[in-house]
Scaffold this motif. Sequence first.
Motif, PDB file in Angstrom:
ATOM      1  N   SER A   1      19.282  10.399  48.336  1.00  0.00           N
ATOM      2  CA  SER A   1      18.290   9.416  47.920  1.00  0.00           C
ATOM      3  C   SER A   1      18.444   8.143  48.738  1.00  0.00           C
ATOM      4  O   SER A   1      19.515   7.854  49.267  1.00  0.00           O
ATOM      5  N   ASP A   2      17.364   7.410  48.844  1.00  0.00           N
ATOM      6  CA  ASP A   2      17.417   6.059  49.395  1.00  0.00           C
ATOM      7  C   ASP A   2      16.265   5.264  48.795  1.00  0.00           C
ATOM      8  O   ASP A   2      15.419   5.810  48.074  1.00  0.00           O
ATOM      9  N   GLU A   3      16.224   3.985  49.057  1.00  0.00           N
ATOM     10  CA  GLU A   3      15.216   3.144  48.418  1.00  0.00           C
ATOM     11  C   GLU A   3      13.808   3.502  48.876  1.00  0.00           C
ATOM     12  O   GLU A   3      12.860   3.419  48.090  1.00  0.00           O
ATOM     13  N   GLU A   4      13.647   3.916  50.126  1.00  0.00           N
ATOM     14  CA  GLU A   4      12.320   4.293  50.607  1.00  0.00           C
ATOM     15  C   GLU A   4      11.759   5.444  49.780  1.00  0.00           C
ATOM     16  O   GLU A   4      10.587   5.431  49.370  1.00  0.00           O
ATOM     17  N   ALA A   5      12.610   6.454  49.528  1.00  0.00           N
ATOM     18  CA  ALA A   5      12.162   7.608  48.739  1.00  0.00           C
ATOM     19  C   ALA A   5      11.733   7.182  47.347  1.00  0.00           C
ATOM     20  O   ALA A   5      10.711   7.646  46.812  1.00  0.00           O
ATOM     21  N   ILE A   6      12.496   6.297  46.730  1.00  0.00           N
ATOM     22  CA  ILE A   6      12.192   5.849  45.371  1.00  0.00           C
ATOM     23  C   ILE A   6      10.913   5.021  45.339  1.00  0.00           C
ATOM     24  O   ILE A   6      10.094   5.148  44.421  1.00  0.00           O
ATOM     25  N   MET A   7      10.701   4.182  46.351  1.00  0.00           N
ATOM     26  CA  MET A   7       9.456   3.419  46.428  1.00  0.00           C
ATOM     27  C   MET A   7       8.257   4.349  46.578  1.00  0.00           C
ATOM     28  O   MET A   7       7.213   4.153  45.943  1.00  0.00           O
ATOM     29  N   LEU A   8       8.414   5.390  47.397  1.00  0.00           N
ATOM     30  CA  LEU A   8       7.337   6.367  47.583  1.00  0.00           C
ATOM     31  C   LEU A   8       7.063   7.114  46.275  1.00  0.00           C
ATOM     32  O   LEU A   8       5.903   7.380  45.931  1.00  0.00           O
ATOM     33  N   MET A   9       8.127   7.482  45.554  1.00  0.00           N
ATOM     34  CA  MET A   9       7.976   8.169  44.273  1.00  0.00           C
ATOM     35  C   MET A   9       7.114   7.352  43.321  1.00  0.00           C
ATOM     36  O   MET A   9       6.199   7.877  42.669  1.00  0.00           O
ATOM     37  N   LYS A  10       7.443   6.067  43.217  1.00  0.00           N
ATOM     38  CA  LYS A  10       6.698   5.204  42.304  1.00  0.00           C
ATOM     39  C   LYS A  10       5.228   5.144  42.696  1.00  0.00           C
ATOM     40  O   LYS A  10       4.333   5.283  41.843  1.00  0.00           O
ATOM     41  N   ASP A  11       4.963   4.968  43.987  1.00  0.00           N
ATOM     42  CA  ASP A  11       3.576   4.887  44.457  1.00  0.00           C
ATOM     43  C   ASP A  11       2.837   6.211  44.279  1.00  0.00           C
ATOM     44  O   ASP A  11       1.604   6.226  44.136  1.00  0.00           O
TER      45      ASP A  11
END
Length: 795
Positions: free
Chosen positions: A330-340
Motif C-alpha cells: 500500500s501507499d498513499e497514492e493507492a489510498i487516495m485513488l481508492m477514495k476517489d
Amino acid sequence: MDCLIIGYNDLDFGKVVAEVKSMGEDNVAFRDLNLNFIEIEGRPYRGQDILNKYFNASSQFSKRRFSNHDLLWPAIPPIATFLHNKGFSFDYINNFNIDKDLLRQKLLQEDILTIAITTTIYISDSPILEIISFIRQYNQKVKIVVGGPYMSKQTEEKDDITLQAFLKYLGADIYVFSKEGEFALFRIIQELKCAEDLDAIDNIGYLHHGKYVITSVKGEDNPLDKNPINYSLFPKEAIGEYINLKTSKSCPFECSFCAFPLRAERYVFTDEHWIREQLNAIRAVGTVKNVFFSDDTFNIPLTRFKSIMRMMIAEKYPFRWHCFYRCGNSDEEAIMLMKDAGCTGVFLGIESANDTILSIMNKKSRRNDYATAITLLRKHGILTFASIFVGFPGETYESYKDTMDFIEETAPDFCRPLVWYCDTTTPIWRDREKHGIKGNSFNWQHNTMNAREACDLMEESFMSLKSPTVYVPDPGFNFISIYYLLQRGFTVEQIKRYLTNFNNGVKAKMLFPGKREIPINLLDNIEKSCNLNITTKELDHDIIKAYAGEAYESALQYWLSKFKDYSFTSRLLSDPAEIFKPTEWDQLDFESDKLYDSNTVDRVMVLSTLLYSLSYLDGYSTISILIGSTEGVYFPIIIDINKSWSFDELKRKVSFELKQAKKNYLFCFHILANRYRLKKYGQQVPVIRYAFMECERQYQNTLTDIATSFPEINKNIGLTIIGRSTNDKDFSGLKFSYNAEILTSITKIKSLFTSTLEQVKANHNVKLSEIRYNRNNTGTEVLSSQQNLQKQFKF
C-alpha cells in the motif's frame, strides 16, 4: 428443470445457541458465541435481529427486514451462469429458511433432475442436514448434490472410513469435493440425463449399492475471465442493492494459519478490461448501491490495483464499494485513488501487531505497515475494520498486549478479536511439535497458551475496547453489515451508536450471568439506538459511560490492587455453608436489646462494628466481606484495620470503601471470579467467607444470583448476615444464616458485636485499642485491650 440451486440456510438461532451451549458454558465455542447475542424474555437475539425487533424510522427508509443475506447469494450466480452456458436449465432458492414454502411448492409440482446445495460459509453440518431432510420429506426422486468449501474440506481432514460414515450421515446422493465445483456439477447433470455411469467424473463421491464411490482427484479450473457472471439471467429485484465480485483466485502468500498454501492453488487475477465489463454489467442492472470485492488480495499487484482505481474513477460508477486490503502492499497514492473511486471501507487482516508473532504466522506485513495504512486510510475518510487473532502459537500475554495497545493507539473504526482456530490442514500444523501444539479446533494448547486462556483474553478485549473503535459481533452482524446499514440509510455514527449499546447488553449478560434479563435502562438505550429519528442526546450516557472500556480498565486496576497478596483462612468457619439454602438461623434485635437508636446507629456503623468484630475473632487485621446493597447490586469490600484508629476513623474508611466499590461493582466478579484472568496478573480468586445483605426482602434473590453466576466466589462463603431494614437508612436488627457446625462462633459474634456497638454508641471516637471485652462477651479469657489486640491481630 436440470438443476435447482439452494443458497444459504440461516439456522434458527435459538437452536444454534442451545446446541453450542450443550457442550458447556465454559467451552470456548460457546464463550465465543456468547459475545454476539443478547437475551430478551429468554430468547437470543443477534445484532440484526434486534434491529428487526425495534427499528423505527420515518417513511423515507425501507421497512424490509434487516439481514446479511438481503442479497442474491454469492454462490448462485457463478453456478447458474456456468450451467446456462452449457445449455442446462436452472432455478434457485436464495435463502432456504425464508423461502421454504416456495421450495416445498417446487419439490411437489416441478420435475427436477438435481438439487445443488451450496456450503460457502458453513462451519457445521447442521444447515446441510436440515435442507436434505426437508427435500426428502417432499421429493424422494430428485438427486441431491452437495458441494462447496465445506465438502472439499472433509476430504482433507477425514480418513476413508470416517469420510464414508460422514457422507452416509448427511444422506445426499452425490458430493463434489473439488475447490471449484461448477464443472463437476455440469458433468453430473450431463451423465444423469444420459443415464451414464458417474465413474468418469473427477472429484466426486456417489452412492452405489450402499457405499460411496470416491472418484479420482484432479484439479478443476474454471477461469474467471472465461466465465463472467451473466446478470441478465436474474430479475433486477432478485439482484437488489448489494453484489459480491471476485476478480482473482487464491492468494500469493503463504501465511501459516491459512490452508491456501497447502491446497497449492495457483494465484491468478483478471485484467482491467474484464473487470470493467463486469462493473458495467452491474451498473446496467440499475439497482446496485454496494459492491464487495471479495478477493483475498484485491490490491495485489499494486500497479494493477492502481490501474483499476483509475479506470473506476474514469467510469464514474454510481455504487460504493469495500474490500479486503493488504497493508504491506500500500501507499498513499493507492489510498487516495481508492477514495476517489468510491471506496467506503476496508477489512484489514491484522491478526497480530507483534512482529514476532507475525513472523511465526509468516505474514509479510509488520506492525509499522498496519500503523501507516490505518493512519492514511483515516486521513482519506475510508473506514477500517481490524481483525485480530488471539492465541496463535507463540502468543503470550505480553504479545497480545502489544496488539491491543496497537488497536488503542491507531483506533480503527471497528475491530473483531477471534480465538485462533487450530486447523490441522494449515501449515502451522506441520510445526506442531516445535510449538507444542496439542488438540485442535477450539480445544488446543501449545507452549505458551491454551484455548481457554486465549478466550479470556478475547473477552477482556471485548470489555476494554475503547471508543472510537467499536467491537463488531458475528454471527448476525459482521464486516459487510456496516456497509449494508449505510446502504439502508444509517450513518457511521448511528451504526457505532447502535453497536455500542448492543454490546453493552452483551456485557450485562456476561457480567451478571445469573440475571436472565437486560437491565431496563440498557434495554431502553438499545431500543432507542435502533430508531434513526432519535438523537444521541436522548440516550442515557451515564449507562454508556458505566459500561465503557475506560470503566472496565479502571475497575480492573481497582480490584487487582485491592486483592493483591490477599489470603484468608477463617478460625470461625470450618466448612462453607450453602448460604442460599441456610441450615440454621439466628437473629439479633436492636430494639429488644436496647441497641437501636436512629440518631446514633446507621448502616455504616452496623457494618463497621460487624467488620471489627469478625476481624477481632478471626485474628486478621485485613477482613473482606461480600456486600449485597440496597440497590440490588453486590460486591466485596476489603478493610485493613489499624489498631490506632478511632471507631469514627474506621467508619470513614468503611464508608469510603463502600463508595469506591460501588463505583467499580459492574466488572467486579467478572475479574475476581475468573482464575484465567487473575493468573495473567499473578493473582488467585480471593477467598471471601462472609456476606452482608443490606435488604432483607431482596437477599434471597441476591444470594441465589451470586451462587448461580459466580460459584468460585459463592463456594467459600460460610456465614451470611442480613440487615433487617426499618427504612432506607437504618437497621432494626440482624439475622444470621450459617452452618450448624459453627453455632458457637455465632454466639461469639453476636456477643462481641453487641458489646462493641454499646461502646461505640457511647463514644464514637473511642480508639479500637481501647474497646474492652470480658468472658461473657467472647467466651475467652479476660485480657486487657492491648494484650487482646497483640494476640488476636496479625499486624
